[in-house]
Design a protein around this motif. Structure first.
Motif, PDB file in Angstrom:
ATOM      1  N   SER A 146      27.473  34.643  44.854  1.00 35.90           N
ATOM      2  CA  SER A 146      26.858  35.972  44.837  1.00 35.90           C
ATOM      3  C   SER A 146      25.371  35.929  45.175  1.00 35.90           C
ATOM      4  CB  SER A 146      27.068  36.631  43.473  1.00 35.90           C
ATOM      5  OG  SER A 146      26.527  35.806  42.478  1.00 35.90           O
ATOM      6  N   ALA A 170      26.448  36.348  50.930  1.00 29.29           N
ATOM      7  CA  ALA A 170      26.677  37.503  50.069  1.00 29.29           C
ATOM      8  C   ALA A 170      25.576  38.529  50.287  1.00 29.29           C
ATOM      9  CB  ALA A 170      26.732  37.080  48.609  1.00 29.29           C
ATOM     10  N   GLN A 188      25.805  42.401  50.987  1.00 31.08           N
ATOM     11  CA  GLN A 188      25.123  43.289  50.040  1.00 31.08           C
ATOM     12  C   GLN A 188      24.236  44.296  50.769  1.00 31.08           C
ATOM     13  OE1 GLN A 188      25.239  42.511  46.387  1.00 31.08           O
ATOM     14  NE2 GLN A 188      24.688  44.684  46.429  1.00 31.08           N
ATOM     15  N   THR A 189      23.458  43.789  51.722  1.00 24.92           N
ATOM     16  CA  THR A 189      22.532  44.657  52.453  1.00 24.92           C
ATOM     17  C   THR A 189      23.297  45.780  53.165  1.00 24.92           C
ATOM     18  OG1 THR A 189      21.301  42.641  52.883  1.00 24.92           O
ATOM     19  CG2 THR A 189      20.590  44.611  54.076  1.00 24.92           C
ATOM     20  N   ASP A 193      24.932  48.223  50.606  1.00 20.01           N
ATOM     21  CA  ASP A 193      23.927  49.116  50.007  1.00 20.01           C
ATOM     22  C   ASP A 193      23.542  50.210  50.993  1.00 20.01           C
ATOM     23  OD1 ASP A 193      23.925  47.741  47.704  1.00 20.01           O
ATOM     24  OD2 ASP A 193      22.076  46.592  48.090  1.00 20.01           O
ATOM     25  N   ARG A 202      32.341  45.330  47.297  1.00 24.13           N
ATOM     26  CA  ARG A 202      31.319  44.667  46.485  1.00 24.13           C
ATOM     27  C   ARG A 202      31.930  43.461  45.778  1.00 24.13           C
ATOM     28  NH1 ARG A 202      26.500  46.803  46.037  1.00 24.13           N
ATOM     29  NH2 ARG A 202      27.162  48.949  46.395  1.00 24.13           N
ATOM     30  N   CYS A 250      30.525  40.670  48.041  1.00 24.63           N
ATOM     31  CA  CYS A 250      29.229  40.403  47.419  1.00 24.63           C
ATOM     32  C   CYS A 250      29.361  39.461  46.215  1.00 24.63           C
ATOM     33  CB  CYS A 250      28.552  41.700  46.995  1.00 24.63           C
ATOM     34  SG  CYS A 250      28.398  42.874  48.347  1.00 24.63           S
ATOM     35  N   HIS A 251      30.437  39.633  45.441  1.00 23.22           N
ATOM     36  CA  HIS A 251      30.604  38.756  44.275  1.00 23.22           C
ATOM     37  C   HIS A 251      31.500  37.570  44.588  1.00 23.22           C
ATOM     38  CE1 HIS A 251      29.904  42.613  41.678  1.00 23.22           C
ATOM     39  NE2 HIS A 251      28.823  42.246  42.357  1.00 23.22           N
TER      40      HIS A 251
END
Lengths: 429, 332
Positions: A17, A22, A26-27, A30, A51, A55-56
C-alpha cells in the motif's frame, strides 16, 4: 565475506500500500472520486473495490480453477461452465508497463508490456492468485509473441487459435473448432464435464451481466448526461476481475440510481458539454488518462468502442435449440462475428459501429486513442478518419502510452478539440 | 420513463417483446387444424392457395394448394391450352397471387401444414437431445437451385403431357412426388396414397418415386430443420412474384452489428440475413418468413416485419433479453 553481508543495511520491504505502484493507482482513483462533483452514490461500490484491490493490494477470492485471459475472445461462458473463474489479465499500470519493457522492443504496446510486467512480478496486482491456465487468443502480433514469454515465467499457456479474417465461412468453421478445442482444454484442466445445464447456467449469468451493461449503456444516451464516462469505464474495468454476480448486482443498483436521476431531471454535465465517443486502444485502470482529461476539460464520454468496455460486454448470444452443440456454436459466433478488433483484415464493421454510436448517442465528436506501438490501431486511423470526414464528424487522433509525461500537452490538444466542438455546435444551432 | 406510454406504444412493446416461439407454435397449430381438418366444417377457401393445403386430403382439406390445379391446367391438350379457354389459367394465377401477396412467404413459416409438420419433427429431435445437421457453404450454393429446377419441371412436364410427349400417368408430376400428397391425408386416416400404382410403367416409377421422397422427407426433416422447404417449388414461385407482397422482411444495415444471432436461429441457414448490410428488403429465395430472426435480433430496429409499410414486429433489445432469459432458464 560473511561480515560484509552483515554490514549491509537491511532495507525493509515496504508494504504494497506504500509502494509506488499503489501510489499510481491511489492518485488516479482520488482524481476520479474527489475531483468531480456529485458522483453517483452507487459508484461507491466500485471506488471501494478499486481502492481495496489496487491501492491496498487486498486479495480477491475466487472459486474453482483460475483462468487468465489476455483478450475478450476467450469465451468466458465456457470457463464459468467448467466451474472455473476467468480473470482478464490486460493491465493498465504504468509501473508494470516499465517492468514489461524488458520483454518487448522499445516501441511496443503499453498494454502488452504491462500485462507481461504484471505476470513477471512476484506480487501480482490485482491479487487474485496465480492463474492455473493463461488463455492467449492469437489476435495481434504482440499478444501472439507474448505466449512463449508468459510460458517462460512459469505459467501454463494455451494459445486459442483465432482467425484474422472474419467474413469468410472458413473462418467461422475454423473458429468454432477452436472453441471446441478450448472446451476440451478446460475439461482437462478442471476434470469436469461440460453439460447443457452448466453451460446454460453460465450463459444466464453472463446474460444478466450483459443486460445490466446494456441498461447502463442506454442511460448514457440521455442529453445532458446522467453519468460520466470515467465512472462507466471504472465499472467495466471492474468486470475484469470482480465476481460476476456481485458486479452485476452493483451495476443494477447503479442503473436504478440513474433511473432516479433521469426522473429527477439530473444533469451530470452542463447542457452544452461536448459529447464524445471514445474509440481505439482500451482505457484500463489506472490508465484512464484520456477519459479523465476529456471530462476535466468539460467534455463527456458518452459511449465507447473499446475492448475494455463496450466491445467486451455489448454483443449478446442467441441460441435456437438449447443443446450443447448449438450453444457452443452460437457462443463461438458471438465472439468472432461482431468483433470490431483492428487485427482483422477489414474494418467495415468497426466503421459502421462507430457511425451508429455517434448517431445514437448524439455525439459531437470522436476521440481515437492509439497506444504507441499498437500498429493495428495506428494503421486503421486512416480509414476511420476518412469515414468520419465523409460523414462530417470531427475526430481527434491521439497517440499515447501509459506514461503520465504527455498529460500537459494532451490536455491542451483535448481542450482545443472540445472548444472546436462547442463552436461547431453553436454554429449549427 | 415516468410519463405513461401511449396505448399504441404499449401495444407495440407487448408485440415486440412477445414469447415469439410460443406464439408461432400456437399459430401454426391453429393453421394446421384449419387446413387439414377444416373441410369437415365445410370450410372451402378455393383451389388457389399458396401453400401445401393438399388436395389429396379430400375430406379434411379447407382449400387446395395452387400447384395441383396449375399442373392440371397446363396439362390440357394443346388445342385447348392455346385457346381462349386458357383465360382461366390467368385468372387462376391472379387469384393465387392475390392470396400470396397478403402474407408473402409468411405462408411457409406460419401456415403451410407441411412446414409445420417439419417443425414438429424438429421439436421431437430436439427433445431427444440430438443436434441438427447443416449444409456446408458449397452444398448450400448447389442445393438452393433445385427448387427452381423443380418449378421449371412442374411447368414443362404438364405442357409435354398436353402435347402428347409424355404419358398422362405422369400427371400431375410434382404432386406425385410431393410428400404432402402422402403425409397430409394420413392425418384424416386416409392411407390410400401409400400405394404403388402398377397400371403402367410410368405410374410405377412415379408412385415409387413418391414413396421414396416421402421416406426421405421423414428422415431429412429429422436431421435437418425445414429439410423440404429448401427444395420446394412453391417457395421458388413465391420468390419470383414476391415484389408486390404486403408482408415484408426489412433490415436496417446501419443498426446491424453482424453478430450472426439471426443466422444462428435461421432454419434455412441464410447467411445474408446476418452478413448483408446493404439490402433493405432482406427476404431471400430460401426464406420461409418464420420471423425467428427478428425475434432473436438484439439490435433495436435492425430487423423488422412490415405490413403495407407499417412495422408490425420489430427487433428490440428488451424483447431479445426477455426471450433469451426464458431460453436460458427452461429452454428446450
Amino acid at each position: 565475506m560473511e561480515n560484509e553481508i552483515h554490514q549491509v543495511i537491511p532495507i525493509n520491504p515496504v508494504p504494497y500500500s506504500r509502494s509506488r505502484q499503489a501510489g499510481e493507482a491511489q492518485t488516479v482513483l482520488d482524481h476520479i472520486v474527489d475531483d468531480f462533483q456529485e458522483n453517483p452514490v452507487a459508484m461507491q461500490y466500485f471506488y471501494d473495490l478499486f481502492r481495496q484491490v489496487y491501492c491496498h493490494g487486498d486479495e480477491i477470492p475466487h472459486s474453482g480453477k483460475l483462468v487468465g485471459t489476455t483478450c475478450i475472445q476467450a469465451p468466458e461462458e465456457l470457463i464459468y461452465a467448467f466451474g472455473a473463474t476467468p480473470v482478464r489479465l490486460c493491465n493498465g499500470s504504468y509501473h508494470y508497463d516499465q517492468r514489461g519493457a524488458d520483454f518487448m522492443p522499445a516501441k511496443s504496446c503499453s498494454l502488452v508490456k504491462a500485462t507481461l510486467g504484471m505476470l513477471s512480478s512476484e506480487n501480482v496486482i490485482p491479487k487474485i492468485g496465480k492463474p492455473d491456465l493463461v488463455v492467449n487468443p492469437s489476435t495481434c502480433d504482440q499478444k501472439k509473441k507474448s505466449s512463449v514469454m508468459i510460458e517462460g515465467m512459469g505459467y501454463s499457456v494455451y494459445d486459442l487459435e483465432f482467425p484474422n479474417v472474419k467474413e469468410s465461412e472458413a473462418s467461422r468453421v475454423y473458429w468454432r473448432r477452436s472453441v471446441r478445442e478450448f472446451a476440451n482444454q478446460l475439461r482437462k484442466l478442471t476434470g469436469k464435464r461440460l453439460t447443457r445445464a452448466n453451460l446454460k447456467a453460465a450463459m444466464a449469468m453472463t446474460g444478466r451481466a450483459q443486460a445490466a451493461f446494456r441498461t447502463l449503456h442506454n442511460f448514457r444516451r440521455q442529453t445532458p448526461s446522467l453519468i460520466l464516462g470515467k465512472d462507466a469505464f471504472l465499472v467495466t474495468n471492474a468486470y475484469f476481475f470482480d465476481d460476476i454476480e456481485r458486479w452485476t448486482t452493483a451495476v443494477e443498483k447503479l442503473n436504478a440510481e440513474l433511473a432516479e436521476r433521469q426522473a429527477a431531471g439530473f444533469r451530470a454535465v452542463q447542457s452544452k458539454a461536448p459529447r464524445v465517443v471514445f474509440t481505439g486502444s482500451p482505457p484500463i485502470f489506472p490508465n484512464l488518462k484520456l477519459p479523465l482529461l476529456i471530462e476535466e476539460a468539460g467534455g463527456v464520454v458518452v459511449a465507447d468502442e473499446t475492448c475494455s468496455a463496450n466491445r467486451m460486454l455489448y454483443d449478446m448470444t442467441a441460441v435456437d435449440e438449447w443443446l450443447l452443440s448449438d450453444m457452443v456454436d452460437s457462443l463461438a459466433d458471438k465472439y468472432l462475428k461482431p468483433c470490431t478488433c483492428p487485427i482483422f483484415t477489414r474494418n467495415d464493421d468497426r466503421k459502421r459501429r462507430l457511425l451508429d454510436l455517434v448517431a445514437q448517442f448524439k455525439a459531437d465528436g470522436v476521440i481515437y486513442q492509439a497506444f504507441s506501438g499498437c500498429q493495428v490501431y495506428e494503421m486503421e486511423y486512416r480509414s476511420v478518419a476518412e469515414e468520419f470526414n465523409k460523414a462530417g464528424i470531427p475526430m481527434l487522433y491521439i497517440e499515447t502510452d501509459y506514461s503520465p509525461d504527455d498529460q500537459g500537452q494532451l490536455s491542451t490538444r483535448i481542450e482545443a478539440f472540445l472548444e472546436s466542438l462547442k463552436n461547431r455546435k453553436k454554429r449549427h444551432a | 420513463m415516468t410519463a405513461a406510454k401511449p396505448a399504441m406504444q404499449r401495444l407495440r412493446d407487448a408485440v415486440n417483446e412477445v414469447d415469439f416461439n410460443r406464439f408461432r407454435f400456437w399459430f401454426q397449430i391453429t393453421a394446421f387444424i384449419l387446413f387439414v381438418y377444416g373441410g369437415y366444417l365445410a370450410i372451402d377457401l378455393g383451389s388457389k392457395l399458396p401453400f401445401f393445403s393438399c388436395g389429396y386430403n379430400r375430406e379434411g382439406r379447407a382449400g387446395v394448394c395452387y400447384l395441383l390445379p396449375l399442373q392440371h391446367q397446363l396439362g390440357r391438350n394443346w388445342a385447348v391450352l392455346f385457346s381462349m379457354a386458357s383465360l382461366t389459367i390467368l385468372t387462376g394465377f391472379l387469384t393465387f397471387a392475390a392470396w400470396f401477396i397478403v402474407l408473402n412467404k409468411g405462408w411457409c413459416g406460419f401456415v403451410c401444414p407441411l412446414g409445420t409438420l417439419q417443425d414438429w419433427i424438429s421439436a421431437l429431435r430436439r427433445r431427444l437431445g440430438i443436434r441438427y445437421a447443416n449444409y456446408t457453404q458449397g452444398q448450400f450454393a448447389q442445393l438452393t437451385k433445385i427448387k427452381f429446377v423443380l418449378l421449371a419441371l412442374l411447368i414443362l412436364i404438364p405442357l409435354g403431357i398436353g402435347g402428347g410427349l409424355f404419358s398422362h400417368d405422369m400427371s400431375p408430376p410434382f404432386c406425385l412426388i410431393c410428400p404432402a400428397r402422402m403425409v397430409l391425408p394420413l392425418f384424416t386416416g386416409d392411407l390410400s396414397q401409400f400405394t404403388i400404382d402398377f397400371s403402367s410403367k410410368t405410374a410405377v416409377v412415379m408412385t415409387a418415386l413418391g414413396i421414396s421422397v416421402t421416406a426421405l422427407f421423414f428422415v431429412g426433416s429429422f436431421v435437418k430443420k425445414r429439410f423440404f422447404c429448401f427444395f420446394c417449388p412453391m417457395s421458388a414461385l413465391h420468390y419470383l412474384i414476391s415484389k408486390p407482397a404486403l408482408l415484408k422482411l426489412k433490415k436496417d444495415g446501419s443498426k446491424c452489428t453482424r453478430c450472426g444471432d439471426c443466422y444462428a436461429v435461421c432454419d434455412m441457414e441464410i447467411k445474408e440475413i446476418a452478413d448483408d448490410v446493404k439490402t433493405t428488403n432482406i427476404m431471400t429465395d430460401d426464406c420461409t418468413m418464420c420471423l425467428k430472426c427478428v425475434a432473436s435480433c438484439p439490435e433495436t430496429g435492425a430487423l423488422k416485419a412490415t405490413f403495407v409499410g407499417i412495422p408490425i414486429f420489430v427487433s428490440t433489445e428488451t424483447g431479445f433479453i426477455k426471450r433469451m432469459n426464458k431460453g436460458c432458464q427452461h429452454g428446450k
